[in-house]
Design a protein around this motif. Sequence first.
Motif, PDB file in Angstrom:
ATOM      1  N   GLY A   1       0.811  -1.209   0.000  1.00  0.00           N
ATOM      2  CA  GLY A   1       0.000   0.000   0.000  1.00  0.00           C
ATOM      3  C   GLY A   1       0.849   1.265   0.000  1.00  0.00           C
ATOM      4  N   ALA A   2       2.055   1.176   0.553  1.00  0.00           N
ATOM      5  CA  ALA A   2       2.948   2.338   0.539  1.00  0.00           C
ATOM      6  C   ALA A   2       3.283   2.763  -0.889  1.00  0.00           C
ATOM      7  CB  ALA A   2       4.222   2.029   1.317  1.00  0.00           C
ATOM      8  N   HIS A   3       3.347   1.804  -1.791  1.00  0.00           N
ATOM      9  CA  HIS A   3       3.598   2.139  -3.199  1.00  0.00           C
ATOM     10  C   HIS A   3       2.428   2.914  -3.795  1.00  0.00           C
ATOM     11  CE1 HIS A   3       6.624  -1.015  -2.601  1.00  0.00           C
ATOM     12  NE2 HIS A   3       7.272  -0.422  -3.587  1.00  0.00           N
ATOM     13  N   ALA A   4       1.225   2.619  -3.332  1.00  0.00           N
ATOM     14  CA  ALA A   4       0.057   3.386  -3.796  1.00  0.00           C
ATOM     15  C   ALA A   4       0.179   4.832  -3.358  1.00  0.00           C
ATOM     16  CB  ALA A   4      -1.239   2.772  -3.257  1.00  0.00           C
ATOM     17  N   TRP A   5       0.605   5.047  -2.103  1.00  0.00           N
ATOM     18  CA  TRP A   5       0.771   6.419  -1.616  1.00  0.00           C
ATOM     19  C   TRP A   5       1.879   7.138  -2.366  1.00  0.00           C
ATOM     20  CZ3 TRP A   5      -2.674   9.106   0.708  1.00  0.00           C
ATOM     21  CH2 TRP A   5      -3.637   8.481   1.477  1.00  0.00           C
ATOM     22  N   LEU A   6       2.927   6.422  -2.706  1.00  0.00           N
ATOM     23  CA  LEU A   6       3.999   7.033  -3.487  1.00  0.00           C
ATOM     24  C   LEU A   6       3.459   7.486  -4.843  1.00  0.00           C
ATOM     25  CD1 LEU A   6       6.946   7.811  -3.592  1.00  0.00           C
ATOM     26  CD2 LEU A   6       7.453   5.508  -4.400  1.00  0.00           C
TER      27      LEU A   6
END
Length: 127
Positions: A45-50
């Motif tokens: 999910g951190a990649h989505a925020w990035l």
Amino acid sequence: MAQQVEIVATAMRLAYLAFRGLAGPVGAGWVARAEELLASEPESGAHAWLAVYRLIAALVGGRLDDAMEHADLALEIARRHDDPSASAMALSFKGMAEVARGRWQEGVALSDQAAAAAMSGNLELRI
């Protein structure tokens, strides 16, 4: 890995706070750090925020086609990792990009979807 993701989340929070404080270069530095840390991590999910941050940067920079690509990527990753907060944020900014492209009806519809999700009370919209 869990510790690395926590470090990335902290970098993103610091970026958010810097951007909110109108310290764009500082925020960009924290986003770059998060990017470095995520480069060797499995997708999360951190990649989505990035991708949301990249979307915002493209939108602010007037690169509307890039903004749309980042929005779609953020939405795909957020769905794969069940991150409704990142999804709603991406929808909101994608709506803004559509309006900026002159497609106001599509943009307003996306913004309405994001607003409905935000009103559910189930989202964490502050990164």
